[in-house]
Design an enzyme around this catalytic site. Structure first.
Site, mmCIF file in Angstrom:
data_model
loop_
_atom_site.group_PDB
_atom_site.id
_atom_site.type_symbol
_atom_site.label_atom_id
_atom_site.label_comp_id
_atom_site.label_asym_id
_atom_site.label_seq_id
_atom_site.Cartn_x
_atom_site.Cartn_y
_atom_site.Cartn_z
ATOM 1 N N CYS A 83 -26.204 5.915 -6.067
ATOM 2 C CA CYS A 83 -26.898 7.168 -5.757
ATOM 3 C C CYS A 83 -26.767 8.151 -6.934
ATOM 4 O O CYS A 83 -27.356 7.938 -7.976
ATOM 5 C CB CYS A 83 -26.369 7.764 -4.451
ATOM 6 S SG CYS A 83 -27.423 9.058 -3.760
ATOM 7 N N TYR A 84 -25.949 9.217 -6.800
ATOM 8 C CA TYR A 84 -25.749 10.153 -7.911
ATOM 9 C C TYR A 84 -25.264 9.405 -9.145
ATOM 10 O O TYR A 84 -25.642 9.729 -10.273
ATOM 11 C CB TYR A 84 -24.735 11.219 -7.493
ATOM 12 C CG TYR A 84 -24.498 12.302 -8.525
ATOM 13 C CD1 TYR A 84 -25.234 13.478 -8.492
ATOM 14 C CD2 TYR A 84 -23.526 12.151 -9.515
ATOM 15 C CE1 TYR A 84 -25.018 14.483 -9.436
ATOM 16 C CE2 TYR A 84 -23.300 13.144 -10.463
ATOM 17 C CZ TYR A 84 -24.049 14.310 -10.406
ATOM 18 O OH TYR A 84 -23.840 15.292 -11.348
ATOM 19 N N GLU A 174 -22.345 0.684 0.723
ATOM 20 C CA GLU A 174 -21.074 0.765 1.450
ATOM 21 C C GLU A 174 -21.232 1.103 2.929
ATOM 22 O O GLU A 174 -20.309 0.892 3.723
ATOM 23 C CB GLU A 174 -20.144 1.787 0.779
ATOM 24 C CG GLU A 174 -20.561 3.242 0.907
ATOM 25 C CD GLU A 174 -21.537 3.711 -0.157
ATOM 26 O OE1 GLU A 174 -21.686 4.926 -0.342
ATOM 27 O OE2 GLU A 174 -22.186 2.843 -0.793
ATOM 28 N N SER A 226 8.563 9.508 14.637
ATOM 29 C CA SER A 226 7.806 10.253 15.639
ATOM 30 C C SER A 226 7.384 9.377 16.806
ATOM 31 O O SER A 226 6.993 9.876 17.855
ATOM 32 C CB SER A 226 6.556 10.858 14.998
ATOM 33 O OG SER A 226 5.641 9.826 14.633
ATOM 34 N N GLY A 227 7.435 8.061 16.610
ATOM 35 C CA GLY A 227 6.919 7.152 17.629
ATOM 36 C C GLY A 227 5.525 6.666 17.308
ATOM 37 O O GLY A 227 5.034 5.712 17.909
ATOM 38 N N GLY A 228 4.865 7.323 16.324
ATOM 39 C CA GLY A 228 3.537 6.893 15.907
ATOM 40 C C GLY A 228 3.613 5.697 14.976
ATOM 41 O O GLY A 228 4.683 5.327 14.470
ATOM 42 N N ILE A 229 2.464 5.104 14.697
ATOM 43 C CA ILE A 229 2.426 3.877 13.909
ATOM 44 C C ILE A 229 2.878 4.107 12.468
ATOM 45 O O ILE A 229 3.574 3.268 11.885
ATOM 46 C CB ILE A 229 1.015 3.240 13.945
ATOM 47 C CG1 ILE A 229 1.001 1.884 13.238
ATOM 48 C CG2 ILE A 229 -0.031 4.178 13.368
ATOM 49 C CD1 ILE A 229 1.837 0.838 13.898
ATOM 50 N N ASP A 230 2.527 5.244 11.864
ATOM 51 C CA ASP A 230 2.851 5.473 10.455
ATOM 52 C C ASP A 230 4.362 5.518 10.225
ATOM 53 O O ASP A 230 4.898 4.798 9.372
ATOM 54 C CB ASP A 230 2.206 6.766 9.950
ATOM 55 C CG ASP A 230 0.694 6.757 10.072
ATOM 56 O OD1 ASP A 230 0.125 5.656 10.204
ATOM 57 O OD2 ASP A 230 0.082 7.843 10.053
ATOM 58 N N SER A 231 5.053 6.382 10.978
ATOM 59 C CA SER A 231 6.498 6.510 10.762
ATOM 60 C C SER A 231 7.236 5.247 11.197
ATOM 61 O O SER A 231 8.256 4.880 10.603
ATOM 62 C CB SER A 231 7.048 7.736 11.498
ATOM 63 O OG SER A 231 6.963 7.580 12.901
ATOM 64 N N THR A 232 6.715 4.556 12.211
ATOM 65 C CA THR A 232 7.352 3.319 12.660
ATOM 66 C C THR A 232 7.261 2.243 11.582
ATOM 67 O O THR A 232 8.247 1.545 11.292
ATOM 68 C CB THR A 232 6.698 2.811 13.957
ATOM 69 O OG1 THR A 232 6.813 3.819 14.971
ATOM 70 C CG2 THR A 232 7.364 1.534 14.451
ATOM 71 N N LYS A 371 -5.513 3.991 7.081
ATOM 72 C CA LYS A 371 -4.927 3.814 8.414
ATOM 73 C C LYS A 371 -5.078 2.380 8.923
ATOM 74 O O LYS A 371 -4.131 1.811 9.483
ATOM 75 C CB LYS A 371 -5.608 4.772 9.408
ATOM 76 C CG LYS A 371 -4.968 4.812 10.785
ATOM 77 C CD LYS A 371 -3.705 5.634 10.757
ATOM 78 C CE LYS A 371 -3.162 5.899 12.130
ATOM 79 N NZ LYS A 371 -2.019 6.819 12.135
#
Length: 515
Positions: A83-84, A174, A226-232, A371
């Site tokens: 494009c650009y 894309e 935190s219990g979230g996927i990232d920190s786990t 993610k």
């Protein structure tokens, strides 16, 4: 990242830049986004196999529009302009461009006119459906370039100079709307660049396990769970890399989903033998939140209280030199935006300035990942589905899903309602089809009739959305019988609720969370 096997994307401000990077990685090739004005010397250091010039909202015909370091085109590195990026190549090599009277936006029919490595394996016997989003148009190709394709509206929709290995597309390969777009990008990677698909989560894990011990040496590392996927994932990855040098701190702020704290802590301690401090600080957080309704003030109180408790717990650990964080690649990209570096990464990703306050260095093992790649790493590490596919949960927890003041009674109502939403999504198979699904407790009561009595009770909203990365989202079209079951169960099983409503807003203009 292997030198000579990576792709650099120069960002000219396109809303699709991250999508280009993800498509390249999905093909097994490491990609990295850099601002458009990165110099040729920096690119020499990065040693990319190829460069992709992204799209962008500006016009190359305007004075002061984003431009390349001229030396970049002299490096001899293959280039794909999108494009650009195509218009910029045309301008740089003395092609002719003009601002179109009308923007071409949406689907278009692409007619392939000449053979090219980009079309390998693509059926070009009939027009391809492609996605256009541009105002400027290339009228004539520069010397050395040939026209590869046109659309019904644009005579030059793709061009190439095979000798200099420069290729350009007016459309966006894309986006999912472009037919065979993935194949076209793969052809640039494997036919033009001739790179090997050696980027995988297995190779990523191997590199982290090698690099982290070298980085931290004999120092201890603290990590806020935190219990979230990232920190786990950060915790499990670092535990595999440095073992007992990792010290995790899980602060239960009283704002978690039903049974969430115990579930995560029990699994991680049982299966990975982590050094884990489980701090039950519910009363402290709720006391400080008493009477507070403003969402920003709630966030600040939660953040300050977390830092205070985290510091106290970390101070009891000897030889701490590093703080582990779950910073992801989109957060890194924000700090190298195409208009120039921003001052800080988002506050909830730098843990409120903890590294500076505690005089610690950072360990950010996930900073190269999107993610969806974090979830692939979780699978690679052997984490169970209930952790891998757990829906995203905001740092302030249920505090921003209770609109208005937070009380133990309102928390109990929301937890019960949210648990029903979770259960019904799981039972129906929809949990793994949507990005997020949760309940919100509204700051109002409405009249109802239950049995022979008139009621005046709370309203719960259902927020269930589809997304790939939370940057944009659309409300999920769940079956009406599933919504009916959620509503009936919440009203019948959660004392204090007599009405359930459905949020049918998209992001943008709305956000996924309500506060």
């Amino acid at each position: 990242m292997t030198p000579g096997q990576n792709v650099i994307i120069l960002d000219f401000g396109s809303q699709y830049t991250q999508l280009i990077a993800r498509r390249i990685r999905e093909a097994g090739v490491y990609s990295e986004i850099q601002p458009f004005n990165v110099g040729a010397q920096r690119l020499r250091e990065l040693k990319p196999a190829g460069i992709i010039l992204s799209g962008g909202p500006a016009s190359v015909c305007e004075e002061g529009s984003p431009d390349l370091d001229p030396e970049v085109l002299e490096l001899g590195i293959p280039i794909l302009g999108i494009c650009y990026g195509m218009q910029l190549l045309a301008k740089r090599f003395a092609g002719r461009i003009h601002p179109a009277d009308d923007r071409e936006y949406g689907r278009a029919r692409l007619h392939v006119l000449a053979d090219s490595p980009l079309w390998k394996g693509v059926d070009t016997s009939s027009p391809l459906t492609v996605w256009m989003s541009h105002g400027d148009t290339v009228d004539s190709v520069p010397q050395g370039f040939e026209v590869l394709a046109r659309t019904d509206q644009v005579e030059i929709a793709a061009m190439a100079d095979p000798e200099r290995r420069m290729y350009a597309l007016q459309f966006h390969p894309e986006v999912s709307h472009t037919e065979d777009g993935d194949e076209i990008l793969r052809n640039f990677l494997f036919e033009v660049l001739e790179v090997s698909p050696n980027w995988s989560m297995a190779s990523f894990v191997d590199s982290v396990l090698k690099e982290v011990p070298e980085t931290v040496g004999q120092s201890n590392v603290v990590c806020g769970l935190s219990g979230g996927i990232d920190s786990t994932v950060v915790a499990v990855l670092l535990h595999k890399a440095i073992g007992k040098q990792l010290h995790c701190i899980f602060v239960d702020n009283g704002l978690l989903r039903a049974e969430e704290g115990e579930e995560v802590v029990q699994y991680l301690t049982r299966h990975f033998d982590l050094n884990l401090r489980y701090v039950k600080a519910q009363d402290t957080f709720l006391d400080r939140l008493h009477g507070v309704s403003d969402p920003e003030e709630k966030r600040k109180i939660i953040g300050r209280t977390f830092i205070e408790i985290f510091e106290q717990e970390a101070a009891a650990i000897e030889k701490v030199g590093f703080l582990a964080q779950g910073t992801l690649y989109p957060d890194v990209i924000e700090s190298v935006h195409f208009k120039g570096p921003s001052a800080t990464i988002k506050s909830h990703h730098n843990v409120g300035g903890l590294p500076e306050r505690m005089d610690l260095k950072l360990v950010e093992p996930l900073r190269e990942l999107f993610k969806d790649e974090v979830r692939k790493v979780a699978v690679e590490l052997g984490l169970p589905d209930f952790l891998v596919w757990r829906h995203p949960f905001p740092g302030p927890g249920l505090a921003i899903r209770i609109i208005g003041e937070i009380t133990p009674e309102r928390l109990e109502i929301l937890r019960k309602a949210d648990k029903i939403v979770h259960h019904e999504l799981m039972a129906s198979g929809w949990y793994f089809k949507v990005w997020q699904g949760f309940a919100v407790l509204l700051p109002l009561k409405t009249v109802g009739v239950m049995g022979d009595e008139r009621t005046y009770e709370h309203v719960v909203a259902l927020r269930i959305v589809e997304s790939k990365d939370a940057m944009t989202a659309d409300w999920s079209r769940l079956p009406s019988d599933l919504l009916a079951r959620m509503s009936n169960r919440i009203i019948n099983e959660v004392k204090g609720v007599n009405r359930v409503v459905l949020d049918i807003s998209s992001k943008p203009p709305s956000t996924i969370e309500w506060e």
